[in-house]
Design a protein around this motif. Sequence first.
Motif, PDB file in Angstrom:
ATOM      1  N   VAL A  61       0.848  -1.197   0.000  1.00  0.00           N
ATOM      2  CA  VAL A  61       0.000   0.000   0.000  1.00  0.00           C
ATOM      3  C   VAL A  61       0.880   1.242   0.000  1.00  0.00           C
ATOM      4  O   VAL A  61       1.854   1.327   0.740  1.00  0.00           O
ATOM      5  N   LYS A  62       0.485   2.203  -0.852  1.00  0.00           N
ATOM      6  CA  LYS A  62       1.209   3.471  -0.930  1.00  0.00           C
ATOM      7  C   LYS A  62       0.199   4.584  -1.170  1.00  0.00           C
ATOM      8  O   LYS A  62      -0.789   4.403  -1.882  1.00  0.00           O
ATOM      9  N   ALA A  63       0.438   5.731  -0.583  1.00  0.00           N
ATOM     10  CA  ALA A  63      -0.433   6.894  -0.796  1.00  0.00           C
ATOM     11  C   ALA A  63      -0.346   7.329  -2.252  1.00  0.00           C
ATOM     12  O   ALA A  63       0.735   7.328  -2.848  1.00  0.00           O
ATOM     13  N   LEU A  64      -1.488   7.666  -2.832  1.00  0.00           N
ATOM     14  CA  LEU A  64      -1.491   8.156  -4.207  1.00  0.00           C
ATOM     15  C   LEU A  64      -0.725   9.470  -4.284  1.00  0.00           C
ATOM     16  O   LEU A  64      -0.948  10.375  -3.488  1.00  0.00           O
ATOM     17  N   GLY A  65       0.179   9.557  -5.224  1.00  0.00           N
ATOM     18  CA  GLY A  65       0.963  10.774  -5.402  1.00  0.00           C
ATOM     19  C   GLY A  65       1.996  11.000  -4.324  1.00  0.00           C
ATOM     20  O   GLY A  65       2.674  12.020  -4.321  1.00  0.00           O
TER      21      GLY A  65
ATOM     22  N   SER B 201       3.976   0.241   2.314  1.00  0.00           N
ATOM     23  CA  SER B 201       3.919  -0.667   3.467  1.00  0.00           C
ATOM     24  C   SER B 201       3.380  -1.997   2.958  1.00  0.00           C
ATOM     25  O   SER B 201       2.493  -2.042   2.109  1.00  0.00           O
ATOM     26  N   PHE B 202       3.951  -3.083   3.450  1.00  0.00           N
ATOM     27  CA  PHE B 202       3.587  -4.422   3.009  1.00  0.00           C
ATOM     28  C   PHE B 202       2.784  -5.124   4.095  1.00  0.00           C
ATOM     29  O   PHE B 202       3.132  -5.054   5.277  1.00  0.00           O
ATOM     30  N   HIS B 203       1.718  -5.792   3.669  1.00  0.00           N
ATOM     31  CA  HIS B 203       0.855  -6.530   4.582  1.00  0.00           C
ATOM     32  C   HIS B 203       0.749  -7.970   4.087  1.00  0.00           C
ATOM     33  O   HIS B 203       0.254  -8.201   2.977  1.00  0.00           O
TER      34      HIS B 203
ATOM     35  N   SER C  27      -2.869   3.259   6.619  1.00  0.00           N
ATOM     36  CA  SER C  27      -2.541   2.259   5.596  1.00  0.00           C
ATOM     37  C   SER C  27      -2.922   0.836   5.975  1.00  0.00           C
ATOM     38  O   SER C  27      -2.502  -0.111   5.337  1.00  0.00           O
ATOM     39  N   ASP C  28      -3.749   0.681   7.016  1.00  0.00           N
ATOM     40  CA  ASP C  28      -4.270  -0.637   7.355  1.00  0.00           C
ATOM     41  C   ASP C  28      -5.314  -1.037   6.319  1.00  0.00           C
ATOM     42  O   ASP C  28      -6.045  -0.198   5.792  1.00  0.00           O
TER      43      ASP C  28
END
Length: 76
Positions: free
Chosen positions: A28-32, A38-40, A72-73
């Motif tokens: 998961v990564k924030a757009l822009g 972060s890896f789950h 980012s959960d």
Amino acid sequence: MARKAFEHFEAVSAVIPGEGGYHAAIAVKALGGAGAPSFHKVLEGQTFKTAHAADEAAAKELTRLKDVKEDSDLLW
């Protein structure tokens, strides 16, 4: 690699190498946003013999993902 975009985040299927094989994961990564994703781990307790098999499993789990929270959960 499968991809799913949400309002503020992007999630992609991923693989984490481990002892005895590979684990399915969602990154998961924030757009822009800059910085590392972060890896789950998903499908906890399952190990796959190949990275391809782990990525396929992660892509299937990604289809179930409803959203990503501010921290980012993952929201199922």
